[in-house]
Write an enzyme that holds these catalytic residues in place. Structure first.
Site, short mmCIF file in Angstrom:
data_model
loop_
_atom_site.label_atom_id
_atom_site.label_comp_id
_atom_site.label_asym_id
_atom_site.label_seq_id
_atom_site.Cartn_x
_atom_site.Cartn_y
_atom_site.Cartn_z
N CYS A 1 -1.87 8.40 3.83
CA CYS A 1 -1.56 8.71 2.29
C CYS A 1 -2.31 9.17 1.77
O CYS A 1 -2.95 9.48 0.80
CB CYS A 1 -1.41 6.86 2.45
SG CYS A 1 -3.04 6.62 3.43
N GLU B 1 0.57 -0.98 -0.02
CA GLU B 1 -0.18 0.06 -0.12
C GLU B 1 1.06 1.41 0.51
O GLU B 1 1.88 1.64 0.88
CB GLU B 1 -0.76 -0.07 0.71
CG GLU B 1 -2.38 -1.49 0.93
CD GLU B 1 -2.77 -1.38 -0.38
OE1 GLU B 1 -3.15 -0.40 -0.69
OE2 GLU B 1 -2.72 -2.38 -0.86
P1 NAP Z 1 8.87 4.17 3.00
O1 NAP Z 1 10.85 5.58 2.95
O2 NAP Z 1 8.86 3.96 1.93
O3 NAP Z 1 9.47 3.81 4.37
C1 NAP Z 1 8.61 2.79 4.88
C2 NAP Z 1 9.41 1.84 4.90
O4 NAP Z 1 9.81 0.59 4.37
C3 NAP Z 1 10.44 2.14 6.12
O5 NAP Z 1 9.98 1.00 7.80
C4 NAP Z 1 12.04 1.65 5.50
O6 NAP Z 1 12.71 1.66 6.79
C5 NAP Z 1 10.96 0.51 5.17
N1 NAP Z 1 12.04 0.22 4.16
C6 NAP Z 1 12.90 0.84 3.61
N2 NAP Z 1 13.62 0.60 2.63
C7 NAP Z 1 13.66 -1.10 2.38
C8 NAP Z 1 13.23 -2.17 2.30
N3 NAP Z 1 14.78 -1.88 1.26
N4 NAP Z 1 13.23 -3.23 1.68
C9 NAP Z 1 11.92 -2.95 3.58
N5 NAP Z 1 11.55 -2.42 3.68
C10 NAP Z 1 12.61 -0.82 3.09
O7 NAP Z 1 8.07 5.20 3.04
P2 NAP Z 1 7.82 6.32 4.97
O8 NAP Z 1 8.36 7.81 4.24
O9 NAP Z 1 8.23 6.15 5.59
O10 NAP Z 1 6.01 6.78 4.66
C11 NAP Z 1 5.40 7.44 3.95
C12 NAP Z 1 4.80 6.70 2.01
O11 NAP Z 1 3.75 5.40 2.59
C13 NAP Z 1 3.83 8.46 2.01
O12 NAP Z 1 4.49 7.36 0.39
C14 NAP Z 1 2.35 7.16 2.08
O13 NAP Z 1 1.83 7.95 1.05
C15 NAP Z 1 2.92 5.92 1.92
N6 NAP Z 1 2.25 5.46 2.83
C16 NAP Z 1 0.53 5.08 2.29
C17 NAP Z 1 -0.96 4.32 3.11
C18 NAP Z 1 -1.79 3.17 2.61
O14 NAP Z 1 -2.25 2.80 3.04
N7 NAP Z 1 -1.44 3.63 1.27
C19 NAP Z 1 -0.61 4.95 4.62
C20 NAP Z 1 0.47 5.56 4.93
C21 NAP Z 1 1.76 5.76 4.50
P3 NAP Z 1 13.07 2.75 7.10
O15 NAP Z 1 11.84 3.21 7.97
O16 NAP Z 1 14.11 1.82 8.45
O17 NAP Z 1 13.49 3.92 6.30
#
Ligand code: NAP
Length: 511
Positions: free
Chosen positions: A313, A279
């Site tokens: 999001c 998501e």
């Molecule tokens: P992100 O940068 O994609 O990080 C999300 C998670 O992925 C973090 O726990 C991150 O760890 C981890 N991660 C990073 N590299 C990875 C890899 N290679 N393999 C596995 N996991 C990895 O997102 P964010 O900035 O934290 O969150 C914001 C985004 O989430 C926005 O785009 C928002 O729209 C979206 N979002 C979507 C929903 C929905 O339901 N559609 C809900 C909430 C948020 P680290 O923190 O350790 O880097």
């Protein structure tokens, strides 16, 4: 008997006092070290993740950072735990989850307080998230009780049945601090799977507090493992591990697509094709046509765009407005935004608008504001400061063209691009032009436009005459189309089937 949990009313003195008391408890724990939880054991590591308050940059605590060796141990442990948990009767699994829900309620103010401190939410947003967690737990127990009956088949002279069975080790790499990781864990646990949780490096303490309650609820050691660590250190490792069967991700498009790609590679010793639920981001639009109630539309847009600093999001980041009501709507949105100015003293003092999550987010959002300054006219906000915490004022930018960067790229902050259109068809065309498809709203009193949008506005969650945020479990099943994700629709019975295999069993009864 499913009922949505009700949010606390913080205008009531008694609730305010309890919240203040909870902050005192949190205060005493600040600066603590939070270990990994692997197979029920607390494991401390040399390397730490520092959890900072986004409002004050104060150190809240240190989460231990998981290495690949320890991630291996967690996955092996989860695999062992799965052997027992997958055959534990649903009654026992459901009992543990009901207990978990009770413990979450008992610790409600304390968990809310940690969430406020760590994620920069105000009290209402934090408690709303806790309610969503309760709804996830309770709805998944209800759905699993129904799924347990299996699939109805045509009666024949064979004895046939089709039952849902758990698939194995699931890995959710990210969370909204509480409800998303909690929902993922509840779904995995009730379906009889074991799980390895890698929380976000920005909110490891709230996730730790939740996993602690899972233990207290009687979920056996190894079923829920807690391994914070940076995505770059252990992300690919846990995704590619041959024992991982299902990756449940919420986060950015970039990381979601990377996970999907890495999960598709078959590792040595791997016996299955992995499932990925991802998501991801959004570039959500609210359309306002000439017949709309402008005041109501402005309130909905401002609330969708600016609450929790636009870091939902589902947040609205584009208002697409018909030319004859354009100026009136922009003025009305500015009036609403004024009520929401970022309070530089925010934090635990419950201001309407608080900080954005971290320095990277602050840098990214403010660089988009500067792009927007060139692409349109800032009519409100455009101001920011990271002196004390990461504060960005709600920002309204008008006269944005449809091909502008801020009309197409996800900002994930309190920045609204307002676009003028000459027809409802043009509005729908612009709304659908980005690669995302998460949420959208239409403010209109014209049935023809409403009916057209129901068919043509291509988003997972579409609303009319209502804001684009605040989806409620089992009222608005949530999940996006296109690059917004795999449309898993959290809170539903369909969601649980991602964690299950359907096994068809037939016995010939003839002699
Ligand atoms: P992100 O940068 O994609 O990080 C999300 C998670 O992925 C973090 O726990 C991150 O760890 C981890 N991660 C990073 N590299 C990875 C890899 N290679 N393999 C596995 N996991 C990895 O997102 P964010 O900035 O934290 O969150 C914001 C985004 O989430 C926005 O785009 C928002 O729209 C979206 N979002 C979507 C929903 C929905 O339901 N559609 C809900 C909430 C948020 P680290 O923190 O350790 O880097």
């Amino acid at each position: 008997g499913f009922k949505n949990a009700a949010e606390l009313d913080f205008t009531i003195d008694e609730n305010k006092v309890k919240m203040e008391e909870a902050f005192q408890l949190v205060e005493k724990e600040k600066g603590s070290v939070f270990p990994l939880i692997i197979n029920g054991e607390r494991v401390e590591t040399e390397k730490k993740i520092t959890s900072l308050s986004p409002a004050t940059k104060e150190v809240l605590g240190y989460a231990c950072s998981c290495s690949q060796e320890l991630a291996e141990k967690a996955i092996q442990g989860a695999n062992e735990a799965f052997k027992k948990w997958s055959v534990t009767p649903l009654e026992e699994r459901a009992r543990a989850l009901r207990k978990l829900a009770r413990l979450v309620e008992e610790n409600r103010y304390y968990i809310d307080a940690w969430n406020v401190e760590e994620s920069g939410k105000n009290w209402g947003e934090a408690d709303g998230e806790l309610c969503e967690l309760l709804d996830f737990i309770n709805s998944y127990v209800m759905h699993m009780n129904n799924l347990e009956k299996g699939l109805e088949l045509v009666p024949t002279d064979e004895y046939t049945k089709c039952i849902y069975i758990p698939i194995g080790v699931a890995v959710p790499p990210w969370n909204f601090p509480l409800s998303l990781i909690g929902g993922m864990v509840a779904a995995a646990v009730v379906t009889g799977n074991s799980i390895v949780c890698k929380p976000s490096s920005d909110s490891p303490i709230v996730a730790y507090k939740f996993v602690e309650l899972c233990e207290k609820a009687g979920i056996p050691a190894g079923v829920v493992n807690y391994i914070p660590g940076s995505g770059s250190d252990i992300g690919d490792f846990i995704v590619e591990h041959p024992l991982t069967r299902f990756i449940n991700f919420t986060g950015s498009k970039e990381i979601g697509c990377r996970i999907n790609e890495h999960a598709a590679k078959i590792s040595k010793g791997q016996k299955w094709i992995k499932r990925v639920v991802a998501e991801m981001g959004g570039k959500n639009a609210i359309i306002v046509d000439s017949s709309a109630n402008i005041k109501k539309a402005a309130q909905g847009i401002a609330s969708s765009a600016f609450t929790f600093q636009g870091q939902k999001c589902s947040a609205c980041s584009r208002a697409i407005v018909m030319s004859d009501v354009y100026d009136e709507l922009v003025d009305a949105v500015v009036e609403e935004a004024k009520k929401l100015k970022a309070d530089q003293g925010a934090g635990r003092d419950n201001a309407a608008i608080g900080p954005v999550i971290n320095q990277n987010a602050y840098n990214n959002i403010t660089s988009y504001i500067e792009v927007g300054r060139k692409e349109g006219t800032i009519v409100y906000g455009g101001t920011y400061s990271d002196e004390k915490g990461y504060f960005v004022d709600p920002t309204v930018i008008r006269d944005i063209k449809r091909d502008a960067r801020i009309a197409n790229e996800e900002i994930f902050g309190p920045v609204l691009a307002v676009i003028k259109v000459d027809s409802f068809d043009e509005a729908l065309d612009i709304a659908n032009q980005t690669e995302y498809g998460l949420t959208g709203s239409v403010y209109s009193e014209t049935r023809e436009n409403i009916m057209k949008a129901k068919v043509q506005f291509n988003v997972g969650n579409l609303y009319f005459n209502r804001k684009s945020t605040a989806a409620v479990v089992l009222q608005h099943p949530f999940g996006g189309f296109n690059m917004s994700g795999t449309d898993a629709k959290t809170g539903t019975s369909d969601y649980l089937t991602n964690f299950l295999n359907l096994k068809s069993i037939t016995e010939d009864l003839t002699d």
